[in-house]
Motif scaffolding. Structure first.
Motif, mmCIF file in Angstrom:
data_model
loop_
_atom_site.group_PDB
_atom_site.id
_atom_site.type_symbol
_atom_site.label_atom_id
_atom_site.label_comp_id
_atom_site.label_asym_id
_atom_site.label_seq_id
_atom_site.Cartn_x
_atom_site.Cartn_y
_atom_site.Cartn_z
ATOM 1 N N SER A 67 -28.966 -88.648 41.954
ATOM 2 C CA SER A 67 -29.848 -88.447 40.796
ATOM 3 C C SER A 67 -31.013 -89.435 40.802
ATOM 4 C CB SER A 67 -29.053 -88.607 39.494
ATOM 5 O OG SER A 67 -28.055 -87.652 39.409
ATOM 6 N N GLN A 101 -33.980 -85.284 29.715
ATOM 7 C CA GLN A 101 -34.225 -83.912 29.257
ATOM 8 C C GLN A 101 -34.576 -82.996 30.423
ATOM 9 O OE1 GLN A 101 -37.331 -84.164 26.323
ATOM 10 N NE2 GLN A 101 -35.944 -84.845 24.700
ATOM 11 N N VAL A 150 -33.761 -83.318 33.626
ATOM 12 C CA VAL A 150 -32.581 -83.094 34.474
ATOM 13 C C VAL A 150 -31.643 -82.086 33.807
ATOM 14 C CG1 VAL A 150 -30.493 -84.189 35.404
ATOM 15 C CG2 VAL A 150 -32.711 -85.287 35.712
ATOM 16 N N VAL A 151 -31.456 -82.222 32.496
ATOM 17 C CA VAL A 151 -30.607 -81.268 31.775
ATOM 18 C C VAL A 151 -31.220 -79.868 31.829
ATOM 19 C CG1 VAL A 151 -29.726 -80.635 29.487
ATOM 20 C CG2 VAL A 151 -29.551 -82.999 30.277
ATOM 21 N N LYS A 152 -32.521 -79.788 31.578
ATOM 22 C CA LYS A 152 -33.205 -78.489 31.604
ATOM 23 C C LYS A 152 -33.104 -77.850 32.991
ATOM 24 C CE LYS A 152 -37.595 -76.260 30.593
ATOM 25 N NZ LYS A 152 -38.986 -76.444 30.151
ATOM 26 N N ALA A 153 -33.207 -78.673 34.047
ATOM 27 C CA ALA A 153 -33.145 -78.167 35.427
ATOM 28 C C ALA A 153 -31.705 -78.003 35.897
ATOM 29 C CB ALA A 153 -33.905 -79.111 36.358
ATOM 30 N N LYS A 154 -30.751 -78.253 34.989
ATOM 31 C CA LYS A 154 -29.316 -78.145 35.322
ATOM 32 C C LYS A 154 -28.968 -78.970 36.566
ATOM 33 C CE LYS A 154 -28.967 -73.740 33.079
ATOM 34 N NZ LYS A 154 -28.840 -72.323 33.181
ATOM 35 N N GLY A 155 -29.554 -80.177 36.591
ATOM 36 C CA GLY A 155 -29.248 -81.104 37.684
ATOM 37 C C GLY A 155 -30.093 -80.915 38.923
ATOM 38 N N ASP A 156 -30.970 -79.931 38.900
ATOM 39 C CA ASP A 156 -31.818 -79.674 40.073
ATOM 40 C C ASP A 156 -33.043 -80.600 40.017
ATOM 41 O OD1 ASP A 156 -32.556 -78.496 42.423
ATOM 42 O OD2 ASP A 156 -32.841 -76.485 41.610
ATOM 43 N N THR A 187 -36.582 -82.324 39.473
ATOM 44 C CA THR A 187 -37.494 -82.397 38.330
ATOM 45 C C THR A 187 -38.831 -82.962 38.816
ATOM 46 O OG1 THR A 187 -37.049 -84.682 37.665
ATOM 47 C CG2 THR A 187 -35.499 -82.982 36.884
#
Length: 148
Positions: free
Chosen positions: A80, A136, A138-144, A146
Motif C-alpha cells: 500500500s 478515501q 484507496v477505499v474508493k479504488a477497493k485497494g487498487d 490511486t
C-alpha cells in the motif's frame, strides 16, 4: 539503498546503506537513525512509526526491538505505497535525479543528501495532510491504484 524517515514536523536523518538489509542491519538503522530523528522531531512525546511489510521490518527480532524501545508501530496493509507519504518524497527525489544524473556513488549520495535537506517541514506537513484523501482514494479504488 537509502533509508529515511519523516513526519508532519519534517524529515529525520537520511541513512545510506551498503548491501542488503536483514533484520539485524535494519535494527541498527533504527537505532542510529530513527531514534535520534524521533528524539529531535518528538522530544518527550509519543509517536507511531509506519513502515512497509519488508521481511526485515516484520521479523520477530525487529518486533521485539520496537517493544524494547517502546515504539508503537502502525498496522499497515501490505503493498500500500499510496498510504505511505514518504513514497512521495522518494518519488520527488528520483524525479530530480533523472534530470540531474550523478556519475559517482559519492556524487549521488551528496546530491541525495542535498535534495533531502531541501524538503521543508511545510512540505512534510502538506503531505501528511493528504492522508484522509489517500485513505478515501484507496477505499474508493477497493485497494487498487490511486492517483497518489
Amino acid at each position: 539503498m537509502v533509508w529515511g524517515c519523516m513526519s508532519a514536523r519534517g524529515l529525520g536523518k537520511l541513512n545510506f546503506i551498503d548491501g542488503t538489509v536483514n533484520a539485524q542491519k535494519y535494527q541498527h538503522i533504527l537505532e542510529t537513525s530513527l531514534l535520534p530523528s524521533a528524539q529531535e522531531l518528538f522530544p518527550n512525546e509519543d509517536y507511531i512509526f509506519q513502515q512497509d511489510g519488508a521481511s526485515c521490518h516484520s521479523a520477530k527480532s525487529t518486533k521485539n526491538w520496537f517493544g524494547n524501545n517502546n515504539i508503537k508501530v502502525l498496522s499497515h496493509p501490505a503493498s500500500s505505497p499510496d498510504l505511505n507519504v514518504i513514497e512521495t518524497v522518494w518519488h520527488k527525489m528520483k524525479q530530480y535525479l533523472r534530470n540531474h544524473p550523478q556519475r559517482t556513488i559519492f556524487d549521488l549520495r551528496t546530491k541525495l543528501q542535498e535534495i533531502w535537506d531541501n524538503f521543508s517541514p511545510q512540505m512534510c506537513q502538506s503531505l501528511v495532510n493528504t492522508m484522509p484523501l489517500r485513505v478515501q482514494a484507496v477505499v474508493k479504488a477497493k485497494g487498487d491504484v490511486t492517483p497518489y
